[in-house]
Design an enzyme around this catalytic site. Structure first.
Site: not given
Length: 283
Positions: A144, A153, A190
């Protein structure tokens, strides 16, 4: 370096409604910080929530009038710090370029401090289960973040991770819920419950996951314990953790290259820790 949708990225955009519903149902418990601090008549559940009944006071209960097994702090006697040595951690982050933002953000010391709030991480089942879980966690983190290179990201701010149908954790105008942290926490459904559990305002201040290393690691462990932990200790295998993290975006032939990459890291870390990776490696 790609940066996929994440967390309950389980089914990506295809599964937002399903995943949001599952998460909402699972997280209706009254939340306290992961260090709990519950009232004297309440139990602190294995995931750090205050309440009564078997779900809180049974298996994994950390403190309060527990009725189940011994608190997870006792666990199976495994010391996570003995497994995640400085050499093991450096072997991962050392592969990131010196210019990577994560080089000065992520550290073994902060990771270990975060695990203090998650008593069952790496401490449930057999010793081999503990080693496999730790190997699995770091395999996904490696993939990741690019060996702890990335905190956020790539191009995440340009992407829309707002599930407007989720009224329990509504998006805040101007805030982006793109991937941040070791397991690239994503989506409002989340950030909201993760913040409630850990003790920060995930909906109004999602950037904290990229600015506070301890909170960052805690969000990764929060997601892991709620979605991946049981797959390892129950023997379902590493493949189920891939499905929990990236679901239809990678599994069932959707993206075999990324699945193979995750499995490769897992096998490598299992080898380093001296444990067989087990069955069901692919999803």
């Amino acid at each position: 370096m790609h940066r996929l949708l994440h967390p309950t990225k389980m089914n990506g955009l295809l599964g937002v409604m399903v995943v949001a519903g599952l998460l909402a149902g699972a997280l209706l418990e009254p939340a306290a910080g992961q260090n709990c601090g519950c009232a004297a008549d309440l139990c602190c559940s294995q995931y750090g929530y205050c309440g009564t009944g078997e779900d809180y006071c049974g298996k994994g209960c950390q403190e309060g009038p527990c009725t189940g097994q011994s608190p997870p702090s006792a666990g199976n006697g495994v010391s996570v710090s003995d497994i995640v040595t400085q050499a093991f951690f450096d072997g991962i982050i050392g592969q990131a370029a010196g210019s990577c933002a994560g080089k000065s953000f992520y550290s073994r010391a902060t990771f270990l401090e975060a695990t203090d709030s998650y008593g069952l991480f790496g401490r449930e089942g057999s010793v081999d289960d503990s080693k496999r879980e730790i190997a699995a966690f770091f395999a996904h983190v490696t993939h990741e973040t690019g060996h702890f290179c990335y905190i956020e990201e790539i191009d995440g701010a340009s992407k829309d991770y707002c599930d407007e149908t989720n009224t329990q954790y509504p998006c805040v105008a101007g805030k982006g819920y793109y991937g941040r942290g070791p397991i690239q926490l994503s989506w409002n459904f989340n950030y909201g419950p993760a913040g409630n559990s850990i003790g920060f305002d995930g909906l109004n201040n999602p950037d904290l996951v990229a600015n506070d290393p301890l909170i960052s690691f805690k969000t990764a462990l929060w997601f892991w314990m709620n979605n991946c932990h049981s797959a390892i200790v129950s023997g379902k295998g590493f493949g189920e953790t891939i499905r929990a993290i990236n679901g239809a975006l990678e599994c069932d032939g959707a993206n075999p290259d990324t699945v193979n990459a995750r499995v490769g890291y897992f096998k490598d870390y299992c080898n380093q820790l001296g444990v067989d990776p087990g069955a069901n490696l692919y999803c």
